[in-house]
Scaffold this active site. Sequence first.
Site, PDB file in Angstrom:
ATOM      1  N   LYS A  72       0.830  -1.214   0.000  1.00 53.01           N
ATOM      2  CA  LYS A  72       0.000   0.000   0.000  1.00 53.01           C
ATOM      3  C   LYS A  72       0.863   1.262   0.000  1.00 53.01           C
ATOM      4  O   LYS A  72       0.610   2.206  -0.756  1.00 53.01           O
ATOM      5  CB  LYS A  72      -0.952  -0.017   1.217  1.00 53.01           C
ATOM      6  CG  LYS A  72      -1.976  -1.152   1.167  1.00 53.01           C
ATOM      7  CD  LYS A  72      -2.948  -1.105   2.315  1.00 53.01           C
ATOM      8  CE  LYS A  72      -2.345  -1.523   3.624  1.00 53.01           C
ATOM      9  NZ  LYS A  72      -1.976  -2.960   3.660  1.00 53.01           N
ATOM     10  N   THR A  73       1.879   1.282   0.840  1.00 56.96           N
ATOM     11  CA  THR A  73       2.787   2.441   0.886  1.00 56.96           C
ATOM     12  C   THR A  73       3.566   2.567  -0.427  1.00 56.96           C
ATOM     13  O   THR A  73       3.739   3.673  -0.964  1.00 56.96           O
ATOM     14  CB  THR A  73       3.768   2.306   2.063  1.00 56.96           C
ATOM     15  OG1 THR A  73       3.028   2.196   3.288  1.00 56.96           O
ATOM     16  CG2 THR A  73       4.691   3.506   2.142  1.00 56.96           C
ATOM     17  N   ASP A 117      -1.267   6.599   6.279  1.00 58.13           N
ATOM     18  CA  ASP A 117      -1.291   5.172   6.604  1.00 58.13           C
ATOM     19  C   ASP A 117      -2.145   4.957   7.857  1.00 58.13           C
ATOM     20  O   ASP A 117      -2.293   5.866   8.685  1.00 58.13           O
ATOM     21  CB  ASP A 117       0.141   4.681   6.839  1.00 58.13           C
ATOM     22  CG  ASP A 117       0.244   3.174   6.765  1.00 58.13           C
ATOM     23  OD1 ASP A 117      -0.731   2.526   6.333  1.00 58.13           O
ATOM     24  OD2 ASP A 117       1.310   2.635   7.132  1.00 58.13           O
ATOM     25  N   THR A 166      -5.595  -1.441   7.162  1.00 60.45           N
ATOM     26  CA  THR A 166      -5.658  -2.888   7.284  1.00 60.45           C
ATOM     27  C   THR A 166      -6.996  -3.328   7.863  1.00 60.45           C
ATOM     28  O   THR A 166      -7.291  -4.515   7.894  1.00 60.45           O
ATOM     29  CB  THR A 166      -4.533  -3.404   8.204  1.00 60.45           C
ATOM     30  OG1 THR A 166      -4.633  -2.742   9.479  1.00 60.45           O
ATOM     31  CG2 THR A 166      -3.163  -3.107   7.605  1.00 60.45           C
ATOM     32  N   ARG A 225       6.643  -8.098   1.810  1.00 60.77           N
ATOM     33  CA  ARG A 225       7.507  -7.606   2.889  1.00 60.77           C
ATOM     34  C   ARG A 225       8.133  -8.767   3.649  1.00 60.77           C
ATOM     35  O   ARG A 225       9.317  -8.724   4.001  1.00 60.77           O
ATOM     36  CB  ARG A 225       6.711  -6.710   3.846  1.00 60.77           C
ATOM     37  CG  ARG A 225       7.550  -6.193   5.021  1.00 60.77           C
ATOM     38  CD  ARG A 225       6.761  -5.244   5.884  1.00 60.77           C
ATOM     39  NE  ARG A 225       6.560  -3.962   5.205  1.00 60.77           N
ATOM     40  CZ  ARG A 225       5.548  -3.127   5.466  1.00 60.77           C
ATOM     41  NH1 ARG A 225       4.638  -3.465   6.361  1.00 60.77           N
ATOM     42  NH2 ARG A 225       5.455  -1.986   4.828  1.00 60.77           N
TER      43      ARG A 225
END
Length: 347
Positions: A72-73, A117, A166, A225
């Site tokens: 997302k980032t 975020d 999330t 990640r």
Amino acid sequence: MDEEKKKERIISGKELSEQEGRSELNLRPSSLTELIGQKDVVEKLKISIQAALQREEPAEHILFYGPPGLGKTTLAHIIAREMESKIVTSSGPALTRPGDLMGILTNLERGDVLFIDEIHRLPVAVEEFLYPAMEDFKIDFVIDKGPYARTLHVPLKKFSLVGATTRIGLLSAPMRSRFGIYHHLDFYPASELKNIIRRSSSILGTPIEEEPLGMIAGRSRGTPRIANRLLRRVRDYADVRHNGCITTKVAKEALEMEGVDKAGLDGLDRKFLKTIIEFYQGGPVGIEALAATLNEETDTLIDTVEPFLLKIGFVSRTKSGRTATDRTYRHFGLPPKKKNDGQKTLW
């Protein structure tokens, strides 16, 4: 709280530290063409960005939602680059009062991207302060109090808000309705994770054989990640204990040392599943009871343990609670639970 409890989980999709965030920067793709996976999202973003560029307008407000660690980032930074604009980043917990947003919003130039975020964690006052900024590109700021109170109407330059969460269920309906574009990011298949690991190992300058690519990908819980984190840990092991090349033997030894099994489960996952099997005869059991038995926070289990176990079919969620599936029993080498186990006959 003991040391084991304090230890961060290597298979957590969340960023474990600021240092890890800096390490990830070199591995992140810088454009949509470099991005591996999420094909539907990428294609839709290409159209949205190209349309905005053709109209010479900022992109619409975009909301990304899904488990942590899926990009997302990264996508927010890519959008800013594709739009040839600046990005300003913040997070829901960091914005505690409207004044925190005032300086950020008034300094944005036309077309800039504001990335927030964990947007579901914005305080109500900050969220409501953001509404007119998103809709009308203006903010109303009250100064002084009582009879001396005055409202300042401050116009803003048109910007694009990119939000990430999330827990979309915790995002208020008024906030959700102000986003023009929604994109759900799902877990990656092992084939795409292999390509991500191959690309990352090339950037890191670490030689890796084909079989370890699949081994690391299969234990990465569908999350880039985690895949990159495991790759770095295996690389460290290869550098210290071997000649720096990641072979099947090296990868297996390193992953066993980290406590990540073939299914991508760590100690907490295994305790979660074994608690259902051993303490609650396979379930069903409520999440609160599980949290109390494991001495863990309920949110920790819901956010970081359950999503992947549900995805791979190790746990099923019913109205009565969580139950372990046949796959779970097979994973631990146990005979499957009989259908009438734990049920009492009423006479």
